[in-house]
Scaffold this active site. Structure first.
Site, PDB file in Angstrom:
ATOM      1  N   SER A  14     -13.817  26.168  -5.481  1.00 13.92           N
ATOM      2  CA  SER A  14     -12.345  26.169  -5.563  1.00 13.92           C
ATOM      3  C   SER A  14     -11.878  25.749  -6.962  1.00 13.92           C
ATOM      4  O   SER A  14     -10.893  26.279  -7.480  1.00 13.92           O
ATOM      5  CB  SER A  14     -11.717  25.294  -4.472  1.00 13.92           C
ATOM      6  OG  SER A  14     -11.971  23.938  -4.690  1.00 13.92           O
ATOM      7  N   ILE A  89     -28.685  19.229 -15.963  1.00 15.40           N
ATOM      8  CA  ILE A  89     -28.750  20.249 -17.019  1.00 15.40           C
ATOM      9  C   ILE A  89     -29.951  19.931 -17.915  1.00 15.40           C
ATOM     10  O   ILE A  89     -30.085  18.811 -18.422  1.00 15.40           O
ATOM     11  CB  ILE A  89     -27.438  20.247 -17.844  1.00 15.40           C
ATOM     12  CG1 ILE A  89     -26.234  20.600 -16.943  1.00 15.40           C
ATOM     13  CG2 ILE A  89     -27.519  21.201 -19.025  1.00 15.40           C
ATOM     14  CD1 ILE A  89     -26.247  21.996 -16.365  1.00 15.40           C
ATOM     15  N   HIS A 105     -16.401  14.928 -12.017  1.00 16.25           N
ATOM     16  CA  HIS A 105     -17.019  14.127 -10.958  1.00 16.25           C
ATOM     17  C   HIS A 105     -15.902  13.559 -10.075  1.00 16.25           C
ATOM     18  O   HIS A 105     -14.900  13.064 -10.595  1.00 16.25           O
ATOM     19  CB  HIS A 105     -17.850  12.997 -11.569  1.00 16.25           C
ATOM     20  CG  HIS A 105     -18.619  12.249 -10.536  1.00 16.25           C
ATOM     21  ND1 HIS A 105     -19.784  12.738  -9.974  1.00 16.25           N
ATOM     22  CD2 HIS A 105     -18.365  11.083  -9.891  1.00 16.25           C
ATOM     23  CE1 HIS A 105     -20.217  11.892  -9.058  1.00 16.25           C
ATOM     24  NE2 HIS A 105     -19.369  10.870  -8.988  1.00 16.25           N
ATOM     25  N   ASP A 146     -24.060  12.127 -14.703  1.00 16.93           N
ATOM     26  CA  ASP A 146     -22.765  11.433 -14.721  1.00 16.93           C
ATOM     27  C   ASP A 146     -22.650  10.329 -15.772  1.00 16.93           C
ATOM     28  O   ASP A 146     -21.862   9.403 -15.603  1.00 16.93           O
ATOM     29  CB  ASP A 146     -22.449  10.845 -13.332  1.00 16.93           C
ATOM     30  CG  ASP A 146     -22.513  11.899 -12.248  1.00 16.93           C
ATOM     31  OD1 ASP A 146     -22.093  13.039 -12.505  1.00 16.93           O
ATOM     32  OD2 ASP A 146     -22.977  11.585 -11.138  1.00 16.93           O
TER      33      ASP A 146
HETATM   34  C1  GAR Z   1     -15.613  18.828  -6.584  1.00 20.52           C
HETATM   35  O1  GAR Z   1     -14.905  17.830  -5.909  1.00 20.52           O
HETATM   36  C2  GAR Z   1     -16.391  18.234  -7.749  1.00 20.52           C
HETATM   37  O2  GAR Z   1     -15.767  17.126  -8.330  1.00 20.52           O
HETATM   38  C3  GAR Z   1     -17.669  17.823  -7.062  1.00 20.52           C
HETATM   39  O3  GAR Z   1     -17.951  18.867  -6.173  1.00 20.52           O
HETATM   40  C4  GAR Z   1     -16.717  19.399  -5.699  1.00 20.52           C
HETATM   41  C5  GAR Z   1     -16.791  20.912  -5.799  1.00 20.52           C
HETATM   42  O4  GAR Z   1     -15.699  21.503  -5.142  1.00 20.52           O
HETATM   43  N1  GAR Z   1     -18.708  17.622  -8.023  1.00 20.52           N
HETATM   44  C6  GAR Z   1     -19.659  16.687  -7.870  1.00 20.52           C
HETATM   45  O5  GAR Z   1     -19.737  15.965  -6.897  1.00 20.52           O
HETATM   46  C7  GAR Z   1     -20.652  16.595  -9.036  1.00 20.52           C
HETATM   47  N2  GAR Z   1     -21.417  15.391  -8.942  1.00 20.52           N
HETATM   48  P1  GAR Z   1     -15.382  23.049  -5.364  1.00 20.52           P
HETATM   49  O6  GAR Z   1     -16.711  23.782  -5.189  1.00 20.52           O
HETATM   50  O7  GAR Z   1     -14.414  23.397  -4.288  1.00 20.52           O
HETATM   51  O8  GAR Z   1     -14.833  23.212  -6.734  1.00 20.52           O
END
Ligand code: GAR
Length: 190
Positions: A14, A89, A105, A146
Protein backbone atom coordinates in the site's frame (compact mmCIF):
# COMPACT_ATOMS: atom_id res chain seq x y z
CA UNK A 1 17.14 15.56 -14.87
CA UNK A 2 15.40 12.20 -14.86
CA UNK A 3 15.37 10.20 -11.64
CA UNK A 4 14.71 6.44 -11.55
CA UNK A 5 13.38 4.95 -8.35
CA UNK A 6 13.14 1.22 -7.59
CA UNK A 7 10.65 0.24 -4.91
CA UNK A 8 11.34 -2.94 -2.95
CA UNK A 9 8.39 -4.50 -1.16
CA UNK A 10 7.59 -7.91 0.36
CA UNK A 11 3.90 -7.58 1.17
CA UNK A 12 0.73 -5.70 0.44
CA UNK A 13 2.43 -2.70 -1.11
CA UNK A 14 0.00 0.00 0.00
CA UNK A 15 2.91 2.38 0.62
CA UNK A 16 4.38 1.53 -2.78
CA UNK A 17 1.08 2.43 -4.41
CA UNK A 18 0.79 5.76 -2.54
CA UNK A 19 4.31 6.73 -3.49
CA UNK A 20 3.77 5.99 -7.16
CA UNK A 21 0.45 7.86 -7.19
CA UNK A 22 2.03 10.84 -5.42
CA UNK A 23 4.62 11.23 -8.19
CA UNK A 24 2.29 10.40 -11.07
CA UNK A 25 2.19 14.01 -12.36
CA UNK A 26 5.98 14.37 -12.33
CA UNK A 27 7.56 13.83 -15.71
CA UNK A 28 11.08 13.66 -14.26
CA UNK A 29 10.54 10.91 -11.67
CA UNK A 30 10.12 7.36 -12.91
CA UNK A 31 9.41 3.98 -11.33
CA UNK A 32 10.85 1.47 -13.79
CA UNK A 33 10.14 -1.52 -11.57
CA UNK A 34 9.00 -2.90 -8.24
CA UNK A 35 11.20 -5.64 -6.81
CA UNK A 36 9.87 -8.28 -4.45
CA UNK A 37 11.26 -11.33 -2.70
CA UNK A 38 7.79 -12.92 -2.40
CA UNK A 39 6.51 -14.46 -5.57
CA UNK A 40 2.84 -13.98 -4.61
CA UNK A 41 3.07 -10.65 -2.77
CA UNK A 42 -0.02 -8.45 -3.27
CA UNK A 43 2.26 -5.61 -4.30
CA UNK A 44 2.60 -7.42 -7.64
CA UNK A 45 -1.15 -7.04 -8.29
CA UNK A 46 -0.91 -3.35 -7.42
CA UNK A 47 2.09 -3.01 -9.73
CA UNK A 48 0.17 -4.58 -12.59
CA UNK A 49 -2.76 -2.16 -12.05
CA UNK A 50 -0.30 0.74 -12.04
CA UNK A 51 1.33 -0.52 -15.23
CA UNK A 52 4.70 -1.04 -13.58
CA UNK A 53 6.67 -4.27 -14.05
CA UNK A 54 7.28 -6.27 -10.89
CA UNK A 55 10.33 -8.48 -10.67
CA UNK A 56 10.63 -11.41 -8.30
CA UNK A 57 14.08 -12.25 -6.95
CA UNK A 58 14.43 -15.02 -4.38
CA UNK A 59 16.14 -14.45 -1.05
CA UNK A 60 19.10 -16.49 -2.34
CA UNK A 61 19.35 -14.42 -5.51
CA UNK A 62 19.21 -11.20 -3.50
CA UNK A 63 21.57 -12.22 -0.72
CA UNK A 64 24.03 -14.50 -2.49
CA UNK A 65 24.31 -13.32 -6.10
CA UNK A 66 24.73 -10.02 -7.91
CA UNK A 67 21.29 -10.37 -9.58
CA UNK A 68 19.84 -7.39 -7.67
CA UNK A 69 22.79 -5.12 -8.40
CA UNK A 70 22.67 -6.08 -12.07
CA UNK A 71 18.92 -5.42 -12.24
CA UNK A 72 19.36 -1.99 -10.65
CA UNK A 73 22.18 -1.12 -13.05
CA UNK A 74 20.24 -2.37 -16.09
CA UNK A 75 17.39 -0.03 -15.13
CA UNK A 76 19.63 2.96 -14.34
CA UNK A 77 18.24 3.15 -10.83
CA UNK A 78 19.20 6.22 -8.75
CA UNK A 79 17.26 5.61 -5.53
CA UNK A 80 15.97 2.52 -3.69
CA UNK A 81 12.87 2.83 -1.56
CA UNK A 82 12.08 0.02 0.86
CA UNK A 83 8.34 -0.05 1.45
CA UNK A 84 7.68 -3.06 3.65
CA UNK A 85 10.73 -4.95 2.38
CA UNK A 86 11.82 -7.55 4.89
CA UNK A 87 15.26 -8.75 3.77
CA UNK A 88 18.54 -7.26 4.88
CA UNK A 89 20.09 -5.27 2.03
CA UNK A 90 23.44 -6.84 1.03
CA UNK A 91 26.61 -4.76 1.57
CA UNK A 92 27.45 -4.43 -2.14
CA UNK A 93 24.10 -2.73 -2.76
CA UNK A 94 24.67 -0.34 0.14
CA UNK A 95 28.12 0.51 -1.22
CA UNK A 96 26.74 1.05 -4.73
CA UNK A 97 23.98 3.42 -3.49
CA UNK A 98 25.47 5.51 -0.68
CA UNK A 99 22.71 7.50 1.06
CA UNK A 100 20.34 6.50 -1.73
CA UNK A 101 18.45 3.71 0.06
CA UNK A 102 15.54 4.75 2.26
CA UNK A 103 13.43 2.57 4.55
CA UNK A 104 10.27 3.18 6.51
CA UNK A 105 9.83 1.47 9.85
CA UNK A 106 6.48 1.40 11.66
CA UNK A 107 7.75 2.47 15.10
CA UNK A 108 9.84 5.10 16.81
CA UNK A 109 13.35 3.71 16.33
CA UNK A 110 15.57 2.74 18.06
CA UNK A 111 12.66 1.17 19.94
CA UNK A 112 10.95 -1.83 18.35
CA UNK A 113 13.50 -2.29 15.56
CA UNK A 114 15.91 -5.01 14.51
CA UNK A 115 15.69 -8.43 12.94
CA UNK A 116 12.23 -9.99 13.14
CA UNK A 117 10.57 -6.67 14.02
CA UNK A 118 8.29 -5.89 11.12
CA UNK A 119 4.66 -5.20 10.33
CA UNK A 120 2.12 -6.44 12.87
CA UNK A 121 4.83 -7.87 15.11
CA UNK A 122 5.94 -4.33 15.85
CA UNK A 123 2.43 -3.14 16.69
CA UNK A 124 1.73 -6.19 18.86
CA UNK A 125 4.91 -5.53 20.88
CA UNK A 126 4.07 -1.82 21.27
CA UNK A 127 0.54 -2.61 22.50
CA UNK A 128 1.79 -5.39 24.82
CA UNK A 129 4.13 -2.85 26.44
CA UNK A 130 1.25 -0.37 26.99
CA UNK A 131 3.09 2.42 25.21
CA UNK A 132 1.27 5.77 25.15
CA UNK A 133 2.54 6.60 21.66
CA UNK A 134 4.10 5.08 18.60
CA UNK A 135 4.97 6.39 15.17
CA UNK A 136 7.06 6.00 12.06
CA UNK A 137 10.76 6.34 11.32
CA UNK A 138 12.05 7.10 7.84
CA UNK A 139 15.78 6.38 7.72
CA UNK A 140 18.78 5.67 5.54
CA UNK A 141 19.65 2.01 5.21
CA UNK A 142 22.97 0.59 6.37
CA UNK A 143 24.23 -2.99 6.83
CA UNK A 144 22.16 -3.52 9.98
CA UNK A 145 18.40 -3.79 10.38
CA UNK A 146 16.83 -0.42 11.23
CA UNK A 147 20.08 1.25 12.33
CA UNK A 148 20.77 3.79 9.58
CA UNK A 149 20.53 7.52 10.31
CA UNK A 150 17.00 8.72 10.90
CA UNK A 151 15.63 11.30 8.47
CA UNK A 152 12.28 12.00 10.10
CA UNK A 153 9.96 10.56 12.70
CA UNK A 154 6.27 11.26 13.21
CA UNK A 155 4.18 10.19 16.19
CA UNK A 156 0.64 9.09 16.97
CA UNK A 157 -1.13 8.58 20.29
CA UNK A 158 -2.25 5.16 21.39
CA UNK A 159 -5.64 5.04 23.11
CA UNK A 160 -6.13 2.70 26.06
CA UNK A 161 -8.34 0.32 24.13
CA UNK A 162 -6.40 0.33 20.86
CA UNK A 163 -5.59 -3.09 19.45
CA UNK A 164 -2.54 -3.84 17.31
CA UNK A 165 -4.84 -3.58 14.28
CA UNK A 166 -6.03 -0.11 15.37
CA UNK A 167 -2.44 0.97 15.76
CA UNK A 168 -1.51 -0.47 12.35
CA UNK A 169 -4.20 1.73 10.76
CA UNK A 170 -2.90 4.86 12.52
CA UNK A 171 0.65 4.04 11.46
CA UNK A 172 -0.35 3.45 7.85
CA UNK A 173 -2.02 6.88 7.75
CA UNK A 174 1.18 8.49 9.02
CA UNK A 175 3.19 6.55 6.44
CA UNK A 176 0.96 7.66 3.57
CA UNK A 177 1.24 11.27 4.74
CA UNK A 178 4.99 11.42 5.31
CA UNK A 179 6.73 8.84 3.13
CA UNK A 180 6.04 10.26 -0.36
CA UNK A 181 6.79 13.87 0.58
CA UNK A 182 9.95 12.91 2.45
CA UNK A 183 11.18 11.02 -0.61
CA UNK A 184 10.44 14.09 -2.73
CA UNK A 185 12.38 16.38 -0.38
CA UNK A 186 15.39 14.04 -0.37
CA UNK A 187 15.43 13.79 -4.15
CA UNK A 188 15.21 17.55 -4.56
CA UNK A 189 18.03 18.16 -2.06
CA UNK A 190 20.33 15.56 -3.60
C1 GAR B 1 4.54 -0.77 6.66
O1 GAR B 1 3.84 -0.44 7.83
C2 GAR B 1 6.04 -0.60 6.88
O2 GAR B 1 6.36 0.42 7.78
C3 GAR B 1 6.40 -1.95 7.45
O3 GAR B 1 5.65 -2.87 6.71
C4 GAR B 1 4.41 -2.26 6.36
C5 GAR B 1 4.16 -2.51 4.88
O4 GAR B 1 2.86 -2.13 4.53
N1 GAR B 1 7.81 -2.17 7.34
C6 GAR B 1 8.50 -2.86 8.27
O5 GAR B 1 7.99 -3.38 9.24
C7 GAR B 1 10.01 -2.95 8.00
N2 GAR B 1 10.69 -3.41 9.16
P1 GAR B 1 2.46 -2.00 2.99
O6 GAR B 1 2.96 -3.28 2.32
O7 GAR B 1 0.97 -1.93 2.99
O8 GAR B 1 3.12 -0.79 2.44
Amino acid sequence: MNINIAILASGSGSNAERIIEYFSERKDIHFPLIITNKVDAYVRIRAEKLGIPSVFLSKTEICQTDALLQLLKDNNIDWLILAGFLLLIPPQIIQAFPNRIINIHPALLPKYGGKGMYGMRVHEAVIANHEAESGISIHYVNEHYDEGNIIIQAKCKIDKNDTAEDLAKKIHLLEYEYFPKTIEELIIKN
